[in-house]
Design a protein around this motif. Sequence first.
Motif, PDB file in Angstrom:
ATOM      1  N   VAL A 129       0.598  -1.047  -0.079  1.00 14.86           N
ATOM      2  CA  VAL A 129      -0.104  -0.164   0.272  1.00 14.86           C
ATOM      3  C   VAL A 129       0.693   0.928   0.149  1.00 14.86           C
ATOM      4  O   VAL A 129       1.959   1.395   0.709  1.00 14.86           O
ATOM      5  CB  VAL A 129      -0.909  -0.325   1.347  1.00 14.86           C
ATOM      6  N   LEU A 130       0.311   2.241  -0.655  1.00 13.83           N
ATOM      7  CA  LEU A 130       0.893   2.960  -0.941  1.00 13.83           C
ATOM      8  C   LEU A 130       0.944   4.433   0.673  1.00 13.83           C
ATOM      9  O   LEU A 130       0.240   4.093   1.262  1.00 13.83           O
ATOM     10  CB  LEU A 130       0.935   4.113  -1.688  1.00 13.83           C
ATOM     11  N   ARG A 131       1.686   5.378   1.201  1.00  9.54           N
ATOM     12  CA  ARG A 131       1.564   6.023   1.710  1.00  9.54           C
ATOM     13  C   ARG A 131       2.191   7.422   1.558  1.00  9.54           C
ATOM     14  O   ARG A 131       2.817   7.629   0.527  1.00  9.54           O
ATOM     15  CB  ARG A 131       2.788   5.790   3.185  1.00  9.54           C
ATOM     16  N   ASP A 132       1.630   8.426   2.466  1.00  3.47           N
ATOM     17  CA  ASP A 132       1.152   9.919   1.767  1.00  3.47           C
ATOM     18  C   ASP A 132       3.109  10.299   2.696  1.00  3.47           C
ATOM     19  O   ASP A 132       3.840   9.263   3.391  1.00  3.47           O
ATOM     20  CB  ASP A 132       0.813  10.564   2.615  1.00  3.47           C
ATOM     21  N   THR A 133       3.334  11.497   2.911  1.00  2.24           N
ATOM     22  CA  THR A 133       5.020  11.855   3.648  1.00  2.24           C
ATOM     23  C   THR A 133       4.429  11.669   4.717  1.00  2.24           C
ATOM     24  O   THR A 133       5.929  12.008   4.951  1.00  2.24           O
ATOM     25  CB  THR A 133       4.458  13.714   3.056  1.00  2.24           C
ATOM     26  N   THR A 134       3.976  11.589   5.734  1.00  5.10           N
ATOM     27  CA  THR A 134       3.690  11.746   6.812  1.00  5.10           C
ATOM     28  C   THR A 134       3.452   9.910   7.208  1.00  5.10           C
ATOM     29  O   THR A 134       3.742   9.601   8.576  1.00  5.10           O
ATOM     30  CB  THR A 134       2.433  12.272   7.875  1.00  5.10           C
ATOM     31  N   GLY A 135       3.879   9.207   6.362  1.00  8.89           N
ATOM     32  CA  GLY A 135       3.852   8.116   7.096  1.00  8.89           C
ATOM     33  C   GLY A 135       2.260   7.237   6.647  1.00  8.89           C
ATOM     34  O   GLY A 135       2.484   5.787   7.390  1.00  8.89           O
ATOM     35  N   ARG A 136       1.409   7.343   6.414  1.00  7.26           N
ATOM     36  CA  ARG A 136       0.223   7.072   7.024  1.00  7.26           C
ATOM     37  C   ARG A 136      -0.077   6.634   5.204  1.00  7.26           C
ATOM     38  O   ARG A 136       0.228   6.789   4.107  1.00  7.26           O
ATOM     39  CB  ARG A 136      -0.400   7.979   7.315  1.00  7.26           C
ATOM     40  N   CYS A 137      -0.949   5.206   5.486  1.00  5.44           N
ATOM     41  CA  CYS A 137      -1.310   4.995   4.297  1.00  5.44           C
ATOM     42  C   CYS A 137      -2.524   5.108   3.184  1.00  5.44           C
ATOM     43  O   CYS A 137      -3.244   6.540   4.375  1.00  5.44           O
ATOM     44  CB  CYS A 137      -1.896   3.156   4.864  1.00  5.44           C
ATOM     45  N   LEU A 138      -2.245   5.256   2.130  1.00  4.25           N
ATOM     46  CA  LEU A 138      -3.021   5.510   1.164  1.00  4.25           C
ATOM     47  C   LEU A 138      -4.575   4.656   0.858  1.00  4.25           C
ATOM     48  O   LEU A 138      -4.373   3.766   0.018  1.00  4.25           O
ATOM     49  CB  LEU A 138      -2.816   5.742  -0.273  1.00  4.25           C
ATOM     50  N   CYS A 139      -5.294   4.443   2.228  1.00  3.88           N
ATOM     51  CA  CYS A 139      -6.237   3.048   2.117  1.00  3.88           C
ATOM     52  C   CYS A 139      -7.404   4.102   3.402  1.00  3.88           C
ATOM     53  O   CYS A 139      -6.735   4.484   4.316  1.00  3.88           O
ATOM     54  CB  CYS A 139      -5.250   2.358   2.856  1.00  3.88           C
ATOM     55  N   THR A 140      -8.097   2.671   3.382  1.00  2.04           N
ATOM     56  CA  THR A 140      -9.454   3.072   4.805  1.00  2.04           C
ATOM     57  C   THR A 140      -8.810   3.307   5.903  1.00  2.04           C
ATOM     58  O   THR A 140      -8.094   2.303   5.865  1.00  2.04           O
ATOM     59  CB  THR A 140     -10.041   2.229   3.707  1.00  2.04           C
ATOM     60  N   LYS A 141      -9.365   4.003   6.480  1.00  2.00           N
ATOM     61  CA  LYS A 141      -8.438   3.327   8.207  1.00  2.00           C
ATOM     62  C   LYS A 141      -9.935   3.177   9.397  1.00  2.00           C
ATOM     63  O   LYS A 141     -11.231   4.111   8.859  1.00  2.00           O
ATOM     64  CB  LYS A 141      -7.806   4.573   8.864  1.00  2.00           C
ATOM     65  N   PHE A 142     -10.831   2.366   9.484  1.00  2.00           N
ATOM     66  CA  PHE A 142     -11.457   1.524  10.602  1.00  2.00           C
ATOM     67  C   PHE A 142     -11.794   1.952  11.606  1.00  2.00           C
ATOM     68  O   PHE A 142     -11.558   1.447  12.037  1.00  2.00           O
ATOM     69  CB  PHE A 142     -11.843   0.231  10.139  1.00  2.00           C
ATOM     70  N   GLU A 143     -11.730   4.191  11.790  1.00  2.00           N
ATOM     71  CA  GLU A 143     -11.659   4.532  13.340  1.00  2.00           C
ATOM     72  C   GLU A 143     -12.858   4.470  13.214  1.00  2.00           C
ATOM     73  O   GLU A 143     -14.003   4.006  12.972  1.00  2.00           O
ATOM     74  CB  GLU A 143     -11.263   5.433  13.004  1.00  2.00           C
ATOM     75  N   GLY A 144     -13.019   3.347  15.180  1.00  2.67           N
ATOM     76  CA  GLY A 144     -14.053   3.123  15.840  1.00  2.67           C
ATOM     77  C   GLY A 144     -14.585   1.708  15.666  1.00  2.67           C
ATOM     78  O   GLY A 144     -15.722   1.420  15.807  1.00  2.67           O
ATOM     79  N   GLY A 145     -14.090   1.049  14.533  1.00  2.69           N
ATOM     80  CA  GLY A 145     -13.981   0.442  14.041  1.00  2.69           C
ATOM     81  C   GLY A 145     -15.647  -0.395  13.224  1.00  2.69           C
ATOM     82  O   GLY A 145     -16.770   0.641  13.190  1.00  2.69           O
ATOM     83  N   VAL A 146     -15.652  -1.238  12.834  1.00  2.00           N
ATOM     84  CA  VAL A 146     -17.345  -1.804  12.162  1.00  2.00           C
ATOM     85  C   VAL A 146     -17.832  -2.230  13.244  1.00  2.00           C
ATOM     86  O   VAL A 146     -18.068  -3.686  13.533  1.00  2.00           O
ATOM     87  CB  VAL A 146     -16.567  -2.508  10.756  1.00  2.00           C
ATOM     88  N   ASP A 147     -19.475  -2.178  12.969  1.00  2.00           N
ATOM     89  CA  ASP A 147     -20.684  -2.351  13.912  1.00  2.00           C
ATOM     90  C   ASP A 147     -21.003  -3.378  13.621  1.00  2.00           C
ATOM     91  O   ASP A 147     -20.882  -4.228  12.265  1.00  2.00           O
ATOM     92  CB  ASP A 147     -21.744  -1.674  14.338  1.00  2.00           C
ATOM     93  N   GLN A 148     -21.611  -4.697  14.648  1.00  2.00           N
ATOM     94  CA  GLN A 148     -21.657  -5.922  14.479  1.00  2.00           C
ATOM     95  C   GLN A 148     -23.050  -5.591  13.566  1.00  2.00           C
ATOM     96  O   GLN A 148     -24.176  -5.169  13.575  1.00  2.00           O
ATOM     97  CB  GLN A 148     -22.553  -6.302  15.283  1.00  2.00           C
ATOM     98  N   ASN A 149     -22.564  -6.940  12.598  1.00  2.00           N
ATOM     99  CA  ASN A 149     -23.733  -7.348  11.035  1.00  2.00           C
ATOM    100  C   ASN A 149     -23.757  -5.278  10.335  1.00  2.00           C
ATOM    101  O   ASN A 149     -24.950  -5.211   9.416  1.00  2.00           O
ATOM    102  CB  ASN A 149     -25.326  -6.536  11.716  1.00  2.00           C
ATOM    103  N   GLY A 150     -22.432  -4.364  10.512  1.00  2.00           N
ATOM    104  CA  GLY A 150     -22.185  -3.607   9.315  1.00  2.00           C
ATOM    105  C   GLY A 150     -21.640  -3.316   8.726  1.00  2.00           C
ATOM    106  O   GLY A 150     -20.587  -4.614   8.489  1.00  2.00           O
ATOM    107  N   SER A 151     -21.318  -3.081   7.367  1.00  2.00           N
ATOM    108  CA  SER A 151     -20.663  -3.135   6.534  1.00  2.00           C
ATOM    109  C   SER A 151     -20.269  -1.311   6.484  1.00  2.00           C
ATOM    110  O   SER A 151     -20.806  -0.156   6.534  1.00  2.00           O
ATOM    111  CB  SER A 151     -21.392  -3.042   5.181  1.00  2.00           C
ATOM    112  N   VAL A 152     -19.380  -1.104   5.955  1.00  2.00           N
ATOM    113  CA  VAL A 152     -18.377  -0.654   5.932  1.00  2.00           C
ATOM    114  C   VAL A 152     -17.254  -0.756   3.956  1.00  2.00           C
ATOM    115  O   VAL A 152     -17.098  -1.662   4.148  1.00  2.00           O
ATOM    116  CB  VAL A 152     -16.744  -0.199   6.506  1.00  2.00           C
TER     117      VAL A 152
END
Length: 200
Positions: free
Chosen positions: A143-166
Amino acid sequence: MNLRRTMKTRRAMTAVAITTGLVLAVAGCGGGDDGGDDGDKSDKGSSSSSPKGDDVGDEKGSDDSPQQEALAEVRNNGITLTVNSASRDEGGFLTVSGRVTNGTSGIWVAREWQSDESELKQNGGSLAGAALVDAEGKKRYLVLRDTTGRCLCTKFEGGVDQNGSVDWFAQFPAPPEGTDKVQFQVPSMPPASIEISEGE
């Protein structure tokens, strides 16, 4: 005198009644014509706008109703990972996107999907650990990353609830032109064979 006044009054009343009747008749005719035009215009407006509204509704329906065919779908431990597209973009990178569904009994935080690289561990629950494998070219793309080292991808902040979709995405360096099939690998999930499409 009284008779003359009465006659004059009657004549005046008759004249007023006739004049009023004529004025109302003319106004009624004119109003009817205008109303007819307005009615025609409003009818035309509603008939022309209705099909547009119906068309818009149909277009929306046609966009929503035919579900996009998934390139791949893999499951493990109650988590379903669906890949909907893998498209080359300008700039020499490839964007892979899809949807993840949590079928476990609680909130899922994607901890097992994070990268082993210490720089990318700051991303927490994310797709930072994903990779593309070009078997024919014998190359692995991270996965690519930006200049601060963060991935160019989805971050699942807070997680995904039961039976939830993201919805999710991840960007990679694009494999060479002519490479149209790769494996999409995410830690803890089976590999998914996907086909690359050319971006518009």
